[in-house]
Enzyme design. Sequence first.
Site, mmCIF file in Angstrom:
data_model
loop_
_atom_site.group_PDB
_atom_site.id
_atom_site.type_symbol
_atom_site.label_atom_id
_atom_site.label_comp_id
_atom_site.label_asym_id
_atom_site.label_seq_id
_atom_site.Cartn_x
_atom_site.Cartn_y
_atom_site.Cartn_z
ATOM 1 N N LEU A 374 0.785 -1.096 -0.039
ATOM 2 C CA LEU A 374 0.139 0.070 0.024
ATOM 3 C C LEU A 374 0.955 1.100 -0.059
ATOM 4 C CD1 LEU A 374 -3.018 0.623 0.015
ATOM 5 C CD2 LEU A 374 -2.788 0.706 2.182
ATOM 6 N N ARG A 378 -0.008 5.250 -1.398
ATOM 7 C CA ARG A 378 -0.116 6.547 -0.010
ATOM 8 C C ARG A 378 1.230 7.217 -0.210
ATOM 9 N NH1 ARG A 378 -2.244 2.863 4.889
ATOM 10 N NH2 ARG A 378 -4.540 2.826 4.268
ATOM 11 N N VAL A 500 -9.997 8.164 -1.129
ATOM 12 C CA VAL A 500 -9.336 7.225 -1.762
ATOM 13 C C VAL A 500 -8.173 6.620 -0.809
ATOM 14 C CG1 VAL A 500 -10.118 7.336 -3.786
ATOM 15 C CG2 VAL A 500 -7.968 8.173 -3.334
ATOM 16 N N GLU A 501 -7.980 5.334 -0.828
ATOM 17 C CA GLU A 501 -6.733 5.102 -0.283
ATOM 18 C C GLU A 501 -6.672 5.155 1.486
ATOM 19 O OE1 GLU A 501 -4.462 2.976 -1.445
ATOM 20 O OE2 GLU A 501 -4.222 3.570 -3.596
ATOM 21 N N GLY A 502 -7.773 4.983 1.839
ATOM 22 C CA GLY A 502 -8.195 5.251 3.398
ATOM 23 C C GLY A 502 -8.659 6.671 3.439
#
Length: 811
Positions: A374, A378, A500-502
């Site tokens: 990930l 990020r 997005v991405e958390g």
Amino acid sequence: MALTLLVALAIFIMLAFFRASITSWVLAMMVIVPVISIQASFSDDVLMVVGGVLLLFIVFFGIPVLRRNVVSGAVLKVFRKILPQISATEQEAIDAGTVWWDGELFSGNPDWDKLLAFPKCGISAREQAFLDNEVEQLCAMLDDWDITHNRADLPPEVWQFIKDKGFFGMIIPKRYGGLEFSAQAHSAVVSKVASRSGTGAVTVMVPNSLGPAELLLHYGTDEQKEKYLHRLAKGLEVPCFALTGPFAGSDAGAIPDYGVVCHGEFAGQQNVLGIRMTWEKRYITLAPAATLLGLAFKLYDPERLLGGETSRGITLALIPTDTPGVQIGRRHFPLNSAFLNGPTQGKDVFIPMDYIIGGTSRVGQGWRMLMECLAAGRSISLPASSIGGMKLVTRTCGAYGRVRKQFKVPVGKFEGVEEPLARIGAHTYMVDAARRFTALAVDLGEKPSVISAIVKYHSTERCRIVINDAMDVHGGKGISLGPDNYLGRFYQQMPVAITVEGANILTRTLMIFGQGAIRSHPYVLKEIAATQDRDHNRALHLFDEALFGHITFALSNAARSLVFGLTGGRGIETPEGIETHRYYQQLTRFSAAFALSADVAMAVLGGALKRREKISARLGDVLSLLYLCSAALKRFEDDGRPAEDLPLLDWAMQDALYNIQQAFNGVIQNFPNALVRGLLSILIFPLGRCFSPPSDHLGHQIATLLMQPGAARDRLTAGIYIPDDEQDAVGALEAALESTLASEPLLVRLEEARKAGKLKALEELLRIAEARDQGIITAGEALQLERDYALRRKVIMVDDFAPGQLRAAVG
């Protein structure tokens, strides 16, 4: 007696400050306690009690074997009882990735020489050539208004160019036909494309982020790598990865998508061992056009065909989208973004076992694989896309603020406008520093899980601040959509990056400090590991070492926080010859205070800290700002300490230090224990809160820097696409800035002639011709002023349309 107590207190503070060993503490107590007892003239009975207690302290703390078995053993039992239950997915998140500069910030005593010894951020000549050629060509092909308003997609020729030139294979090694770019180059490419088109940036970044290529590189079998990586590198496959579903967003443990190990028919063969899968996913970028679908699901083996447990955990598979039963093609419409994003479903889709990424040996390891990979999304993609937009905003806002005039004064010179311009410039400086520094970590082989959360959150949040400020500076120019509006789509699409991405709320309140407190702390992870060790003797040794290391660590940070609070950080050793040495000192002071606060919060709140999200978020803010400040200082050194950039650095650092102070105050004021509130207040702010926001003068310096061409402005906005076509909105603005500065003396001459009654024309173009005819200006100067007028008009005017052009299509 009072003097003796003061001396004793000073000795204890010194022992704590220098992280003395437990043996040193025992020796000090053996001397100090008797001296104080004698001077206090205690009775014989009291002396006997004091002596007995001192003897017990010496025996149980000074003799290692007794300390381990009695003291540490008792604490270990308690620790095992009160340790909050950690789910399997939480444990995998904690274990994933590596600790890098975040470990230094948690130490309470960052090694600044280590920071400055990291390699200078940069890219190779081959990578720079790609930016100067292929990326430049791609940007020139991108018309964002056409993409978002007319097509809702990239033009076919752009898709083909991206595939042909290897944009999908930036992270793939050369041996598979990829470009094998560094993280720095990957980031630079996405940033430059993002400065032209958000849709283009997302299309380029997703195949190089969390997805099939990254997962195959790290975990794929040799056969899978050979089969797919060549095709991915050449754009013959379009990849996507599906994780999020309607009933499981950030909670991976709640994934309802499942696969069951069984035998079935595949490609005409009977009795093939495989998986029958059912899934429903959404928000999957590139899914509508994907040819390869990466998929996260829970695997079950009720007949134990693989051996072992029936529930095998989260697993990852790579499925060609032409597999019978795979559904793709429908699209979401995320806030006028034109990048391809949509749902995918499958019902009883049968796949062979070799579709599992990494083969059967990777069954059940899916969540760990995702967490470790990930970092690309990020750490690289989202910060790069954010900074591309921020640099565009910075350059255009400065130019627009100088070209656009109200009351015969450039709007950027109004103090009310200088304020947002200062934020725009300083936030861009700091986010770009963090982008570069974090990409460096990836290039050094790190998988910075905590840092990736920090940089994702702050790059997108500060990007939101910057685009909001830009809309205020541009006014009506910003809110009227059309081909000449270079801000509108960026403004509309900003919440997509936030989500997005958390999602940012989750990232701030749970992830940054929640994961960092365990992962980056020098002792907590060791203590947890000891509690899980089933070998009693080994567990005792490990826990004793970690526990007393933790105690001396906490005492040291308490002492250091108090002393540095009293001195304002003065006296702290910093790298030699650094003009910004006070910032290093203040960051060291706050690092010690942060380490202290983290320990206090974990010790007092325990498992309840997971539910105290506001306290966790504020502690995460402190950690984040310490990291961003470190990156900014590193950038300033890498750039050669240019004096022109000091206003940007000063504003960014002073703003961060002030907000660190406010975050600490929020933790203290809202801590549920009154005694702890008072203790933290004394230790962290013994002389009160003394940091202030950046001054108006500093903001004025930044606004001036943005509104005139120069090396500092170019450094701040380096790496974006700047068209030289004066018919392009950004190209026209660049030309107008230079033209305005060059033409203003001539315009002053015309104004003086008008006031003297020599010029009678009411319109500017007619007045220019009149001045030329009277010899007030030359023919060449007249042409210059006519061009300047046309450029200014191009910059100021907003798009308008015939009614039919904006009417919604019917049928």
